[in-house]
Design an enzyme around this catalytic site. Structure first.
Site, PDB file in Angstrom:
ATOM      1  N   HIS A   1      -3.345  -3.283   7.777  1.00  0.00           N
ATOM      2  CA  HIS A   1      -4.388  -3.598   6.794  1.00  0.00           C
ATOM      3  C   HIS A   1      -5.014  -2.301   6.298  1.00  0.00           C
ATOM      4  CE1 HIS A   1      -7.932  -5.405   4.955  1.00  0.00           C
ATOM      5  NE2 HIS A   1      -8.691  -4.616   5.697  1.00  0.00           N
TER       6      HIS A   1
ATOM      7  N   HIS B   1       0.772  -1.248   0.000  1.00  0.00           N
ATOM      8  CA  HIS B   1       0.000   0.000   0.000  1.00  0.00           C
ATOM      9  C   HIS B   1       0.802   1.297   0.000  1.00  0.00           C
ATOM     10  CE1 HIS B   1      -3.581  -2.378   0.416  1.00  0.00           C
ATOM     11  NE2 HIS B   1      -3.042  -3.006   1.448  1.00  0.00           N
TER      12      HIS B   1
END
Length: 156
Positions: free
Chosen positions: A147, A40
């Protein structure tokens, strides 16, 4: 005498084997925090409307090995700013867990979505640069993102 040594060495040997059995599986295994960063974080670039950005990044970051990951978001902010989200507004995660946090300010991100009809090994993605609040799940010590849960538009 030999029996006494055996009684001392046996528990020590068992302890060593237990520690090795516990540590060995984690050797070389990517931590959840490192996986979050790989999947990410792209602090070095700004959001790109370049249509090949997602195709390149998804391959480069190993998210097209064995299957095409359907959706992924890259964050174009300094890592420390994303880590600080873990100490901002607490929200409920999509899965109902209580360890998610929403960024106080909008962040530059790029959404990557698998295009219709795209099949492994020819994974093709649609690139969508955006400016949105991010929601991340955090855990560990230090408390860091593990996450990417969602991105949301500014509600003001």
């Amino acid at each position: 005498m030999a029996l006494e040594k055996s009684l001392v060495l046996l528990p020590l040997l068992v302890l060593i084997l237990l520690v090795l059995g516990w540590v060995q599986p984690s050797l070389g295994k990517e931590s959840r925090a490192k996986k979050f960063q790989r999947q990410h974080m792209d602090s070095d670039s700004s959001p790109s409307s370049n249509s090949t950005y997602c195709n390149q990044m998804m391959r480069r970051r190993n998210m097209t090995q064995g299957r095409c990951k359907p959706v992924n978001t890259f964050v174009h902010e300094p890592l420390v700013d994303v880590q600080n989200v873990c100490f901002q507004e607490k929200v409920t995660c999509k899965n109902g867990q209580g360890n998610c946090y929403k960024s106080n300010s909008s962040m530059h991100i790029t959404d990557c979505r698998l295009t219709n009809g795209s099949r492994y090994p020819n994974c093709a993605y649609r690139t969508s640069p955006k400016e949105r609040h991010i929601i991340v799940a955090c855990e560990g010590n230090p408390y860091v993102p593990v996450h990417f849960d969602a991105s949301v538009e500014d509600s003001t």
